[in-house]
Write a protein that holds these residues in place. Structure first.
Motif, PDB file in Angstrom:
ATOM      1  N   GLU A  64       0.824  -1.208   0.000  1.00 28.49           N
ATOM      2  CA  GLU A  64       0.000   0.000   0.000  1.00 28.49           C
ATOM      3  C   GLU A  64       0.856   1.254   0.000  1.00 28.49           C
ATOM      4  OE1 GLU A  64      -4.100  -1.153   2.377  1.00 28.49           O
ATOM      5  OE2 GLU A  64      -2.337  -0.520   3.526  1.00 28.49           O
ATOM      6  N   LEU A  65       1.897   1.257   0.825  1.00 31.43           N
ATOM      7  CA  LEU A  65       2.769   2.427   0.924  1.00 31.43           C
ATOM      8  C   LEU A  65       3.472   2.691  -0.392  1.00 31.43           C
ATOM      9  CD1 LEU A  65       4.169   4.673   2.505  1.00 31.43           C
ATOM     10  CD2 LEU A  65       5.851   2.977   3.272  1.00 31.43           C
ATOM     11  N   ASP A  66       4.114   1.678  -0.962  1.00 30.32           N
ATOM     12  CA  ASP A  66       4.840   1.874  -2.220  1.00 30.32           C
ATOM     13  C   ASP A  66       3.891   2.257  -3.353  1.00 30.32           C
ATOM     14  OD1 ASP A  66       7.215   1.349  -1.009  1.00 30.32           O
ATOM     15  OD2 ASP A  66       7.535  -0.619  -1.910  1.00 30.32           O
ATOM     16  N   GLY A  67       2.693   1.668  -3.355  1.00 30.69           N
ATOM     17  CA  GLY A  67       1.735   1.996  -4.394  1.00 30.69           C
ATOM     18  C   GLY A  67       1.333   3.461  -4.360  1.00 30.69           C
ATOM     19  N   LEU A  68       1.066   3.988  -3.163  1.00 36.84           N
ATOM     20  CA  LEU A  68       0.682   5.392  -3.063  1.00 36.84           C
ATOM     21  C   LEU A  68       1.867   6.306  -3.340  1.00 36.84           C
ATOM     22  CD1 LEU A  68      -1.387   7.537  -2.540  1.00 36.84           C
ATOM     23  CD2 LEU A  68      -1.033   7.246  -0.069  1.00 36.84           C
ATOM     24  N   LEU A  69       3.045   5.953  -2.848  1.00 34.52           N
ATOM     25  CA  LEU A  69       4.230   6.768  -3.140  1.00 34.52           C
ATOM     26  C   LEU A  69       4.500   6.818  -4.639  1.00 34.52           C
ATOM     27  CD1 LEU A  69       6.681   5.735  -0.261  1.00 34.52           C
ATOM     28  CD2 LEU A  69       5.403   7.884  -0.496  1.00 34.52           C
ATOM     29  N   LEU A  70       4.268   5.705  -5.332  1.00 36.65           N
ATOM     30  CA  LEU A  70       4.454   5.698  -6.781  1.00 36.65           C
ATOM     31  C   LEU A  70       3.453   6.637  -7.450  1.00 36.65           C
ATOM     32  CD1 LEU A  70       5.741   4.564  -9.368  1.00 36.65           C
ATOM     33  CD2 LEU A  70       4.077   2.694  -9.262  1.00 36.65           C
ATOM     34  N   ARG A  71       2.202   6.612  -7.022  1.00 35.29           N
ATOM     35  CA  ARG A  71       1.201   7.511  -7.601  1.00 35.29           C
ATOM     36  C   ARG A  71       1.572   8.968  -7.359  1.00 35.29           C
ATOM     37  NH1 ARG A  71      -4.332   4.864  -5.372  1.00 35.29           N
ATOM     38  NH2 ARG A  71      -5.335   6.593  -6.488  1.00 35.29           N
ATOM     39  N   ILE A  72       2.111   9.264  -6.172  1.00 36.98           N
ATOM     40  CA  ILE A  72       2.553  10.621  -5.887  1.00 36.98           C
ATOM     41  C   ILE A  72       3.710  11.008  -6.800  1.00 36.98           C
ATOM     42  CG2 ILE A  72       3.593  12.113  -4.133  1.00 36.98           C
ATOM     43  CD1 ILE A  72       2.064  10.435  -2.035  1.00 36.98           C
ATOM     44  N   ALA A  73       4.663  10.102  -6.964  1.00 39.65           N
ATOM     45  CA  ALA A  73       5.821  10.388  -7.812  1.00 39.65           C
ATOM     46  C   ALA A  73       5.400  10.664  -9.248  1.00 39.65           C
ATOM     47  CB  ALA A  73       6.805   9.223  -7.751  1.00 39.65           C
ATOM     48  N   LEU A  74       4.472   9.879  -9.773  1.00 39.29           N
ATOM     49  CA  LEU A  74       4.023  10.071 -11.148  1.00 39.29           C
ATOM     50  C   LEU A  74       3.284  11.401 -11.307  1.00 39.29           C
ATOM     51  CD1 LEU A  74       2.741   6.446 -11.846  1.00 39.29           C
ATOM     52  CD2 LEU A  74       4.812   7.501 -12.790  1.00 39.29           C
ATOM     53  N   LEU A 113       1.054  20.340  -4.066  1.00 35.15           N
ATOM     54  CA  LEU A 113       0.849  18.901  -4.213  1.00 35.15           C
ATOM     55  C   LEU A 113      -0.301  18.503  -3.296  1.00 35.15           C
ATOM     56  CD1 LEU A 113       1.557  15.972  -5.027  1.00 35.15           C
ATOM     57  CD2 LEU A 113       3.268  15.988  -3.187  1.00 35.15           C
ATOM     58  N   VAL A 114      -1.386  17.976  -3.884  1.00 38.70           N
ATOM     59  CA  VAL A 114      -2.544  17.521  -3.118  1.00 38.70           C
ATOM     60  C   VAL A 114      -2.577  16.003  -3.153  1.00 38.70           C
ATOM     61  CG1 VAL A 114      -5.045  17.604  -2.874  1.00 38.70           C
ATOM     62  CG2 VAL A 114      -3.813  19.625  -3.711  1.00 38.70           C
ATOM     63  N   VAL A 115      -2.574  15.387  -1.984  1.00 43.85           N
ATOM     64  CA  VAL A 115      -2.628  13.922  -1.863  1.00 43.85           C
ATOM     65  C   VAL A 115      -3.956  13.548  -1.223  1.00 43.85           C
ATOM     66  CG1 VAL A 115      -1.554  11.883  -0.847  1.00 43.85           C
ATOM     67  CG2 VAL A 115      -0.127  13.774  -1.670  1.00 43.85           C
ATOM     68  N   GLY A 116      -4.710  12.697  -1.893  1.00 43.22           N
ATOM     69  CA  GLY A 116      -6.087  12.391  -1.529  1.00 43.22           C
ATOM     70  C   GLY A 116      -6.360  12.184  -0.060  1.00 43.22           C
ATOM     71  N   ASN A 117      -5.837  11.137   0.545  1.00 45.93           N
ATOM     72  CA  ASN A 117      -6.045  10.944   1.974  1.00 45.93           C
ATOM     73  C   ASN A 117      -5.033   9.939   2.508  1.00 45.93           C
ATOM     74  OD1 ASN A 117      -7.458   8.137   2.621  1.00 45.93           O
ATOM     75  ND2 ASN A 117      -8.352   8.867   0.703  1.00 45.93           N
ATOM     76  N   LEU A 118      -4.744  10.077   3.786  1.00 49.89           N
ATOM     77  CA  LEU A 118      -3.713   9.259   4.413  1.00 49.89           C
ATOM     78  C   LEU A 118      -4.195   7.862   4.750  1.00 49.89           C
ATOM     79  CD1 LEU A 118      -2.228  11.948   6.836  1.00 49.89           C
ATOM     80  CD2 LEU A 118      -1.393  11.287   4.570  1.00 49.89           C
ATOM     81  N   GLU A 119      -5.506   7.668   4.895  1.00 47.80           N
ATOM     82  CA  GLU A 119      -6.021   6.362   5.297  1.00 47.80           C
ATOM     83  C   GLU A 119      -5.925   5.305   4.206  1.00 47.80           C
ATOM     84  OE1 GLU A 119      -7.785   9.214   6.322  1.00 47.80           O
ATOM     85  OE2 GLU A 119      -7.045   8.973   8.364  1.00 47.80           O
ATOM     86  N   GLN A 120      -5.482   5.682   3.012  1.00 49.52           N
ATOM     87  CA  GLN A 120      -5.247   4.681   1.975  1.00 49.52           C
ATOM     88  C   GLN A 120      -4.181   3.685   2.408  1.00 49.52           C
ATOM     89  OE1 GLN A 120      -5.187   6.280  -2.201  1.00 49.52           O
ATOM     90  NE2 GLN A 120      -5.219   8.227  -1.110  1.00 49.52           N
ATOM     91  N   VAL A 121      -3.289   4.124   3.292  1.00 52.54           N
ATOM     92  CA  VAL A 121      -2.285   3.245   3.877  1.00 52.54           C
ATOM     93  C   VAL A 121      -2.812   2.826   5.236  1.00 52.54           C
ATOM     94  CG1 VAL A 121       0.094   3.058   4.694  1.00 52.54           C
ATOM     95  CG2 VAL A 121      -0.426   4.385   2.627  1.00 52.54           C
ATOM     96  N   ALA A 179      -5.399  14.852   3.591  1.00 55.36           N
ATOM     97  CA  ALA A 179      -6.579  14.771   4.457  1.00 55.36           C
ATOM     98  C   ALA A 179      -6.520  13.515   5.310  1.00 55.36           C
ATOM     99  CB  ALA A 179      -7.860  14.777   3.621  1.00 55.36           C
ATOM    100  N   SER A 180      -7.177  13.577   6.449  1.00 55.31           N
ATOM    101  CA  SER A 180      -7.243  12.442   7.357  1.00 55.31           C
ATOM    102  C   SER A 180      -8.518  12.539   8.181  1.00 55.31           C
ATOM    103  CB  SER A 180      -6.019  12.419   8.281  1.00 55.31           C
ATOM    104  OG  SER A 180      -6.152  11.428   9.280  1.00 55.31           O
ATOM    105  N   VAL A 181      -9.041  11.399   8.572  1.00 49.04           N
ATOM    106  CA  VAL A 181     -10.221  11.387   9.429  1.00 49.04           C
ATOM    107  C   VAL A 181      -9.845  11.751  10.860  1.00 49.04           C
ATOM    108  CG1 VAL A 181     -12.039   9.946  10.416  1.00 49.04           C
ATOM    109  CG2 VAL A 181     -11.428   9.706   8.005  1.00 49.04           C
ATOM    110  N   ASN A 182      -8.769  11.169  11.357  1.00 49.24           N
ATOM    111  CA  ASN A 182      -8.405  11.323  12.762  1.00 49.24           C
ATOM    112  C   ASN A 182      -7.191  12.203  13.009  1.00 49.24           C
ATOM    113  OD1 ASN A 182     -10.459   9.469  13.708  1.00 49.24           O
ATOM    114  ND2 ASN A 182      -9.211   7.826  12.829  1.00 49.24           N
ATOM    115  N   GLY A 183      -6.544  12.671  11.948  1.00 47.25           N
ATOM    116  CA  GLY A 183      -5.342  13.458  12.136  1.00 47.25           C
ATOM    117  C   GLY A 183      -4.115  12.579  12.298  1.00 47.25           C
ATOM    118  N   VAL A 184      -2.962  13.202  12.493  1.00 46.07           N
ATOM    119  CA  VAL A 184      -1.695  12.476  12.599  1.00 46.07           C
ATOM    120  C   VAL A 184      -0.888  13.041  13.763  1.00 46.07           C
ATOM    121  CG1 VAL A 184      -1.616  11.913  10.146  1.00 46.07           C
ATOM    122  CG2 VAL A 184      -0.591  14.030  10.938  1.00 46.07           C
TER     123      VAL A 184
END
Length: 248
Positions: free
Chosen positions: A164-174, A183-191, A216-221
């Motif tokens: 999951e982590l590498d997949g999202l990082l790859l999408r960000i890189a592309l 840079l807008v990244v959809g949401n953190l809960e994807q991981v 974005a995040s539901v619960n924050g970080v």
């Protein structure tokens, strides 16, 4: 569909330099409505330039639409929006990258990392330039700034085999090959792994040294230097229903 697709602006100029303390994003009364009623809003938002800003709000179509609007991929129905001084969606599009939105950048699982990098390099290049298949140098150039010290995925790896982590990082890189101002990244809960999500946030904080990063995040970080949280109201169905019942 309830979103209004935009044609990308051919301009690739960077955002103007902003005086210290001037927000990267200012939104007032931002609203999107679709055929079936309100999608989100009204939303008021101030995002400072640089670093990482986490919007803390419920998940759902409202939050997705808000992220798309802030990145210039959707026109608001009403309200005002300024991103680095730009107010038209087409102009905002030119200075913003968007990643981790399934409606926009989901990739086929049966393709390899190398295939995706090759496709992105060809997309970025002028139409008359012949782009060969991506090699390891291209992998490092595209993915290195996002992955940092993390191991890069092999070019031959299929997307379905990535974590999951590498997949999202790859999408960000592309999405981030041009290194735009925002840079807008959809949401953190994807991981879903807490530990990997912390690694993801650390990578975004590193990118926030040179860009303004919004996610974005539901619960924050967990708090850390270079990261701030802002609560955002008006993106959930319950909030919209309450707003309507209140007669606003």
């Amino acid at each position: 569909m309830w979103w209004d697709w935009l044609v990308p602006d051919a301009s690739t100029d960077s955002a103007p330099e902003d005086p210290a303390g001037v927000p990267a994003i200012t939104a007032r009364g931002l609203t999107v409505r679709g055929p079936w009623g309100p999608v989100y809003g009204p939303v008021d938002l101030d995002v400072p330039a640089a670093g990482v800003t986490v919007m803390v709000c419920p998940a759902g179509s409202g939050r997705t639409a808000l992220s798309m609007t802030l990145a210039g991929r959707m026109r608001p129905t009403s309200g005002s929006l300024s991103v680095f001084g730009r107010t038209r969606a087409r102009d905002i599009f030119a200075v913003a990258a968007l990643a981790g939105i399934d409606e926009l950048d989901t990739v086929a699982e049966s393709v390899t990392v190398g295939d995706l990098i090759t496709e992105q390099l060809r997309w970025d290049a002028p139409w008359y330039r012949l782009i060969r298949r991506a090699d390891d140098d291209d992998l490092r150039r595209v993915c290195g700034p996002v992955f940092g010290e993390l191991p890069l995925p092999p070019r031959s790896e299929f997307v379905e085999e990535l974590t999951e982590l590498d997949g999202l990082l790859l999408r960000i890189a592309l999405a981030n090959t041009r290194r735009p101002a925002l840079l807008v990244v959809g949401n953190l809960e994807q991981v879903t792994s807490d530990a990997n999500r912390e690694v993801l946030v650390d990578r975004l904080v590193d990118l926030g040294r040179e860009q303004t990063v919004l996610t974005a995040s539901v619960n924050g970080v967990a708090a850390r230097p270079g990261l701030r949280e802002i609560p955002v109201a008006g993106v959930s169905r319950a909030e919209l229903a309450g707003h309507q019942e209140g007669g606003a």
